[in-house]
Design a protein around this motif. Structure first.
Motif, PDB file in Angstrom:
ATOM      1  N   LEU A  29     -14.441  -5.567  -9.987  1.00  0.00           N
ATOM      2  CA  LEU A  29     -15.024  -5.399  -8.654  1.00  0.00           C
ATOM      3  C   LEU A  29     -13.955  -4.959  -7.656  1.00  0.00           C
ATOM      4  O   LEU A  29     -14.210  -4.091  -6.813  1.00  0.00           O
ATOM      5  CB  LEU A  29     -15.673  -6.706  -8.192  1.00  0.00           C
ATOM      6  CG  LEU A  29     -17.016  -7.069  -8.837  1.00  0.00           C
ATOM      7  CD1 LEU A  29     -17.481  -8.436  -8.365  1.00  0.00           C
ATOM      8  CD2 LEU A  29     -18.073  -6.016  -8.522  1.00  0.00           C
ATOM      9  N   LEU A  30     -12.766  -5.545  -7.767  1.00  0.00           N
ATOM     10  CA  LEU A  30     -11.669  -5.145  -6.881  1.00  0.00           C
ATOM     11  C   LEU A  30     -11.255  -3.702  -7.161  1.00  0.00           C
ATOM     12  O   LEU A  30     -10.993  -2.935  -6.224  1.00  0.00           O
ATOM     13  CB  LEU A  30     -10.471  -6.081  -7.079  1.00  0.00           C
ATOM     14  CG  LEU A  30      -9.252  -5.832  -6.192  1.00  0.00           C
ATOM     15  CD1 LEU A  30      -9.630  -5.871  -4.714  1.00  0.00           C
ATOM     16  CD2 LEU A  30      -8.159  -6.860  -6.483  1.00  0.00           C
ATOM     17  N   ALA A  31     -11.224  -3.323  -8.444  1.00  0.00           N
ATOM     18  CA  ALA A  31     -10.912  -1.939  -8.798  1.00  0.00           C
ATOM     19  C   ALA A  31     -11.988  -0.990  -8.265  1.00  0.00           C
ATOM     20  O   ALA A  31     -11.678   0.101  -7.762  1.00  0.00           O
ATOM     21  CB  ALA A  31     -10.790  -1.800 -10.311  1.00  0.00           C
ATOM     22  N   PHE A  32     -13.246  -1.411  -8.354  1.00  0.00           N
ATOM     23  CA  PHE A  32     -14.365  -0.603  -7.862  1.00  0.00           C
ATOM     24  C   PHE A  32     -14.238  -0.358  -6.365  1.00  0.00           C
ATOM     25  O   PHE A  32     -14.362   0.780  -5.891  1.00  0.00           O
ATOM     26  CB  PHE A  32     -15.682  -1.333  -8.182  1.00  0.00           C
ATOM     27  CG  PHE A  32     -16.917  -0.582  -7.770  1.00  0.00           C
ATOM     28  CD1 PHE A  32     -17.488   0.359  -8.610  1.00  0.00           C
ATOM     29  CD2 PHE A  32     -17.519  -0.835  -6.546  1.00  0.00           C
ATOM     30  CE1 PHE A  32     -18.632   1.049  -8.230  1.00  0.00           C
ATOM     31  CE2 PHE A  32     -18.656  -0.156  -6.161  1.00  0.00           C
ATOM     32  CZ  PHE A  32     -19.214   0.796  -7.015  1.00  0.00           C
ATOM     33  N   VAL A  33     -13.966  -1.420  -5.607  1.00  0.00           N
ATOM     34  CA  VAL A  33     -13.813  -1.299  -4.155  1.00  0.00           C
ATOM     35  C   VAL A  33     -12.603  -0.431  -3.816  1.00  0.00           C
ATOM     36  O   VAL A  33     -12.648   0.397  -2.891  1.00  0.00           O
ATOM     37  CB  VAL A  33     -13.681  -2.696  -3.514  1.00  0.00           C
ATOM     38  CG1 VAL A  33     -13.337  -2.572  -2.028  1.00  0.00           C
ATOM     39  CG2 VAL A  33     -14.956  -3.494  -3.703  1.00  0.00           C
ATOM     40  N   THR A  34     -11.511  -0.609  -4.566  1.00  0.00           N
ATOM     41  CA  THR A  34     -10.305   0.181  -4.324  1.00  0.00           C
ATOM     42  C   THR A  34     -10.567   1.667  -4.515  1.00  0.00           C
ATOM     43  O   THR A  34     -10.132   2.506  -3.711  1.00  0.00           O
ATOM     44  CB  THR A  34      -9.181  -0.265  -5.288  1.00  0.00           C
ATOM     45  OG1 THR A  34      -8.901  -1.650  -5.071  1.00  0.00           O
ATOM     46  CG2 THR A  34      -7.909   0.547  -5.040  1.00  0.00           C
ATOM     47  N   LEU A  35     -11.296   2.013  -5.571  1.00  0.00           N
ATOM     48  CA  LEU A  35     -11.593   3.420  -5.847  1.00  0.00           C
ATOM     49  C   LEU A  35     -12.526   4.008  -4.782  1.00  0.00           C
ATOM     50  O   LEU A  35     -12.380   5.169  -4.401  1.00  0.00           O
ATOM     51  CB  LEU A  35     -12.203   3.568  -7.241  1.00  0.00           C
ATOM     52  CG  LEU A  35     -11.212   3.342  -8.389  1.00  0.00           C
ATOM     53  CD1 LEU A  35     -11.946   3.158  -9.714  1.00  0.00           C
ATOM     54  CD2 LEU A  35     -10.244   4.514  -8.493  1.00  0.00           C
ATOM     55  N   ILE A  36     -13.480   3.218  -4.314  1.00  0.00           N
ATOM     56  CA  ILE A  36     -14.359   3.681  -3.232  1.00  0.00           C
ATOM     57  C   ILE A  36     -13.534   3.994  -1.986  1.00  0.00           C
ATOM     58  O   ILE A  36     -13.742   5.019  -1.308  1.00  0.00           O
ATOM     59  CB  ILE A  36     -15.433   2.628  -2.904  1.00  0.00           C
ATOM     60  CG1 ILE A  36     -16.412   2.467  -4.083  1.00  0.00           C
ATOM     61  CG2 ILE A  36     -16.193   3.010  -1.637  1.00  0.00           C
ATOM     62  CD1 ILE A  36     -17.240   3.697  -4.371  1.00  0.00           C
ATOM     63  N   GLU A 287      -2.878  -4.199  -2.062  1.00  0.00           N
ATOM     64  CA  GLU A 287      -3.303  -4.529  -0.708  1.00  0.00           C
ATOM     65  C   GLU A 287      -4.608  -5.326  -0.727  1.00  0.00           C
ATOM     66  O   GLU A 287      -4.745  -6.333  -0.025  1.00  0.00           O
ATOM     67  CB  GLU A 287      -3.489  -3.247   0.110  1.00  0.00           C
ATOM     68  CG  GLU A 287      -2.181  -2.564   0.496  1.00  0.00           C
ATOM     69  CD  GLU A 287      -2.425  -1.252   1.221  1.00  0.00           C
ATOM     70  OE1 GLU A 287      -3.590  -0.779   1.212  1.00  0.00           O
ATOM     71  OE2 GLU A 287      -1.467  -0.696   1.787  1.00  0.00           O
ATOM     72  N   GLY A 288      -5.551  -4.866  -1.543  1.00  0.00           N
ATOM     73  CA  GLY A 288      -6.828  -5.576  -1.652  1.00  0.00           C
ATOM     74  C   GLY A 288      -6.657  -6.958  -2.242  1.00  0.00           C
ATOM     75  O   GLY A 288      -7.296  -7.925  -1.796  1.00  0.00           O
ATOM     76  N   LEU A 289      -5.788  -7.066  -3.261  1.00  0.00           N
ATOM     77  CA  LEU A 289      -5.541  -8.361  -3.885  1.00  0.00           C
ATOM     78  C   LEU A 289      -4.926  -9.341  -2.891  1.00  0.00           C
ATOM     79  O   LEU A 289      -5.309 -10.518  -2.832  1.00  0.00           O
ATOM     80  CB  LEU A 289      -4.617  -8.185  -5.093  1.00  0.00           C
ATOM     81  CG  LEU A 289      -4.311  -9.440  -5.916  1.00  0.00           C
ATOM     82  CD1 LEU A 289      -5.594 -10.032  -6.475  1.00  0.00           C
ATOM     83  CD2 LEU A 289      -3.340  -9.112  -7.042  1.00  0.00           C
ATOM     84  N   LEU A 290      -3.984  -8.862  -2.076  1.00  0.00           N
ATOM     85  CA  LEU A 290      -3.362  -9.718  -1.061  1.00  0.00           C
ATOM     86  C   LEU A 290      -4.377 -10.174  -0.014  1.00  0.00           C
ATOM     87  O   LEU A 290      -4.354 -11.327   0.431  1.00  0.00           O
ATOM     88  CB  LEU A 290      -2.205  -8.968  -0.387  1.00  0.00           C
ATOM     89  CG  LEU A 290      -0.932  -8.798  -1.224  1.00  0.00           C
ATOM     90  CD1 LEU A 290       0.030  -7.837  -0.540  1.00  0.00           C
ATOM     91  CD2 LEU A 290      -0.259 -10.154  -1.438  1.00  0.00           C
ATOM     92  N   GLN A 291      -5.272  -9.268   0.380  1.00  0.00           N
ATOM     93  CA  GLN A 291      -6.299  -9.620   1.365  1.00  0.00           C
ATOM     94  C   GLN A 291      -7.226 -10.702   0.817  1.00  0.00           C
ATOM     95  O   GLN A 291      -7.568 -11.658   1.518  1.00  0.00           O
ATOM     96  CB  GLN A 291      -7.105  -8.379   1.745  1.00  0.00           C
ATOM     97  CG  GLN A 291      -6.328  -7.360   2.574  1.00  0.00           C
ATOM     98  CD  GLN A 291      -7.116  -6.090   2.824  1.00  0.00           C
ATOM     99  OE1 GLN A 291      -8.292  -5.992   2.455  1.00  0.00           O
ATOM    100  NE2 GLN A 291      -6.478  -5.111   3.437  1.00  0.00           N
TER     101      GLN A 291
END
Length: 322
Positions: A29-36, A287-291
């Protein structure tokens, strides 16, 4: 012939499915959001392939709860019968679509370093979109054998009273199923594996031979190759070898169901491939993981992990790679 499980088998299946679901779902899900987020900035060929790979993993994870319920029920199927072939269709499709996209990513990475000028001139996201469509069609068409085989169920089997899902096959069904499995072994596993090994062998060879390439980019290249080969050899090879053995013996091997468990883990390995595939993806992913970690605020136990993430993100800013 119905598969005979040992006494602790349902627990083994249940543990593997739960670990895969708990670990794989948030990462994908984090990878999906990152790619979007990356698509909003720039549409890049490699990101299109990674996005499709993520969707494939999420499909597997979305139908994994059916497998969890099955394992919790002692490997008996008490859910509506319609979900039996559907869950296996999604399960198998995800496995083989993943192998095809891993091959496509290896080809893209190889062309980028072997023919950089031609690659930049011909690089067009449309090609990745068309290639993705072909991969989805190829993978789902092969895995539709699940429904084809179910259509040939003998008349003495009552679909409203099935206690095992896609577990026992008549001789007539095996005449259709075993040759298709062998063909899937060749087309959807052997060819992608050989192409991937060829591309990544030359990919690493070219990068290592160029002293101007930064050490960070070389490390990412090696990490990408290792993660991809682990996926093929550990997750996919044992199950695909069972196709060859089954074809030679004329029946499904008893151990086939157990090695299929290894294929389930591919959805947790793929995010590692995303991490090493692109410096920009790595930066945005961290960045997303840290957030997420800051919002969860689970306590000081995350402190060292967050520090490592910050350090990795800073190192990524300093490196230059696609």
């Amino acid at each position: 012939m119905e598969t005979t499980y040992f006494d602790g088998a349902p627990w083994l299946f249940l543990i593997v499915y739960i670990i895969t679901f708990v670990a794989g779902l948030p990462l994908n899900l984090l990878a999906f959001v990152t790619l979007i987020r990356k698509f909003r900035q720039q549409l890049v060929s490699i990101d299109i392939l990674l996005f499709n790979l993520t969707v494939s993993d999420l499909l597997l994870l979305a139908f994994l709860p059916f497998r969890i319920v099955e394992a919790a029920s002692g490997m008996d199927w008490f859910m509506p019968y319609v979900f039996c072939p559907l869950s296996f269709f999604m399960y198998f499709s995800s496995i083989y679509i993943t192998s095809l996209f891993l091959m496509a990513i290896s080809v893209e990475r190889y062309l980028a370093v072997a023919y950089p000028i031609k690659y930049k001139l011909l690089k067009n996201p449309v090609y990745s979109v068309l290639g993705s469509v072909v991969i989805w069609i190829l993978g789902t068409m092969h895995c539709s054998v699940v429904y084809i085989v179910e259509h040939f169920i003998p008349a003495n089997m009552n679909k409203t009273n099935v206690t095992r899902c896609y577990d026992q096959f008549s001789p007539e069904q095996l005449k259709i199923l075993l040759p298709v499995r062998l063909e899937m072994f060749v087309v959807l596993f052997c060819i992608p594996l050989l192409v991937t090994v060829f591309c990544y062998f030359n990919f690493v060879k070219i990068l290592v031979a160029q002293p101007r390439i930064q050490k960070e980019k070389k490390k990412r290249a090696i990490g990408l190759v290792v993660a991809t080969l682990i996926n093929f050899i550990l997750c996919f090879m044992p199950y695909n070898v069972s196709h060859v053995v089954g074809y030679m013996e004329g029946e499904s091997p008893l151990w086939r169901t157990y090695v299929l468990l290894l294929s389930t883990f591919n959805s947790t390995v793929d995010p590692v491939i995303f991490y090493f595939s692109s410096a920009s993806f790595k930066k945005m992913f961290l960045e997303g993981l840290l957030q997420v970690m800051n919002k969860i605020q689970l306590g000081s136990c995350w402190g060292s992990c967050m520090e490592r993430c910050k350090k990795a993100k800073e190192d990524t800013y300093e490196s230059h790679g696609s």
